[in-house]
Scaffold this active site. Structure first.
Site, PDB file in Angstrom:
ATOM      1  N   LYS A   1       0.987  -1.176   0.098  1.00 43.95           N
ATOM      2  CA  LYS A   1      -0.105   0.197   0.119  1.00 43.95           C
ATOM      3  C   LYS A   1       0.978   1.304   0.109  1.00 43.95           C
ATOM      4  O   LYS A   1       1.670   1.475   0.842  1.00 43.95           O
ATOM      5  CB  LYS A   1      -0.766  -0.096   1.269  1.00 43.95           C
ATOM      6  CG  LYS A   1      -2.465   0.568   1.174  1.00 43.95           C
ATOM      7  CD  LYS A   1      -3.136   0.156   2.282  1.00 43.95           C
ATOM      8  CE  LYS A   1      -4.303   0.883   2.276  1.00 43.95           C
ATOM      9  NZ  LYS A   1      -5.114   0.712   3.646  1.00 43.95           N
TER      10      LYS A   1
HETATM   11  O1  G3P Z   1      -9.182   1.367   4.511  1.00 44.18           O
HETATM   12  C1  G3P Z   1      -9.080   2.647   4.892  1.00 44.18           C
HETATM   13  C2  G3P Z   1      -9.756   2.994   6.082  1.00 44.18           C
HETATM   14  O2  G3P Z   1      -9.439   2.362   7.093  1.00 44.18           O
HETATM   15  C3  G3P Z   1      -9.926   4.203   6.410  1.00 44.18           C
HETATM   16  O3  G3P Z   1     -11.190   4.513   7.075  1.00 44.18           O
HETATM   17  O4  G3P Z   1     -12.896   5.307   8.696  1.00 44.18           O
HETATM   18  O5  G3P Z   1     -10.460   6.012   8.968  1.00 44.18           O
HETATM   19  O6  G3P Z   1     -11.797   6.886   7.084  1.00 44.18           O
HETATM   20  P1  G3P Z   1     -11.502   5.655   8.093  1.00 44.18           P
END
Ligand code: G3P
Length: 211
Positions: free
Chosen positions: A83
């Site tokens: 990633k």
């Molecule tokens: O896969 C990326 C994700 O984990 C981000 O999620 O909820 O932190 O925006 P969030």
């Protein structure tokens, strides 16, 4: 549709992988930090449990550092996907990994043009963060639709990996929009299965069967 589980918690991955609905795992530095573990150890354990792509994110922000770190992570297991952030160095690294047959997941994608550039450089996945776009008053789902149209227009092989999924509605919406993958937090995976009418219906069937 491909489902990844968005977590670095080994127990959660084991539980949901047993359900048969999880095809891979995504992690990020925040999730690794939250789990309290070491990235290499966590990715190694995940690769023992899951027979599918496991995204491991580089911390380096410069091209050389990304290549060094990513190449080390890729050695852990053939299922590891590197990633990299959507930056100039990240794009250059994506191209380098592509030429060296290492799969990548370009993360922190917030525009269709960013996704287009990542696809041009041979990214295996692009991760549009739809929840974070919603957070600032945009419509994250619209980004999925745009990327889908562009990738279909040019037959890019890059997969759309809908990330920052915050609700069951998000899961349904990205499925309707034709996202290849959704990466879903464990709590949401549990919510997806639930419907009150299913519980009520089952209770009634069992009660009737006893009569
Ligand atoms: O896969 C990326 C994700 O984990 C981000 O999620 O909820 O932190 O925006 P969030």
């Amino acid at each position: 549709m491909i489902f990844f589980i968005d977590t670095a918690e080994i127990d959660d991955v084991k539980e949901f992988y047993d359900w048969g609905i999880v095809d891979g795992v995504t992690t990020n530095p925040s999730l690794i930090a939250k789990s309290g573990g070491n990235q290499k150890e966590i990715i190694t354990k995940l690769a023992e449990i899951v027979d599918g792509p496991i995204s491991a994110e580089v911390l380096a922000t410069d091209f050389d550092g990304m290549i060094k770190e990513g190449s080390e992570l890729a050695k852990i297991h053939q299922n590891v996907v590197i990633k990299v952030p959507m930056t100039i160095d990240g794009l250059k690294a994506t191209y380098w990994f592509h030429k060296n047959h290492i799969r990548t997941n370009v993360t922190l994608v917030f525009s269709a043009n960013q996704a287009l550039l990542a696809a041009k450089n041979g990214a295996s996945y692009v991760s549009p963060f739809i929840g974070r776009l919603d957070d600032i008053g945009h419509t994250g789902l619209e980004l999925i639709r745009e990327i889908k149209t562009i990738f279909d227009n040019y037959n890019f092989e890059t997969k759309i990996l809908a990330a920052s999924i915050r609700s069951t509605q998000h899961v349904k919406d990205v499925a309707l929009a034709g996202s290849d993958v959704a990466t879903i937090p464990p709590k949401l995976l549990k919510q997806l299965i639930k419907h009150p009418l299913t519980d009520i219906g089952l209770e009634k069937f069992l009660a009737d069967a006893k009569k």
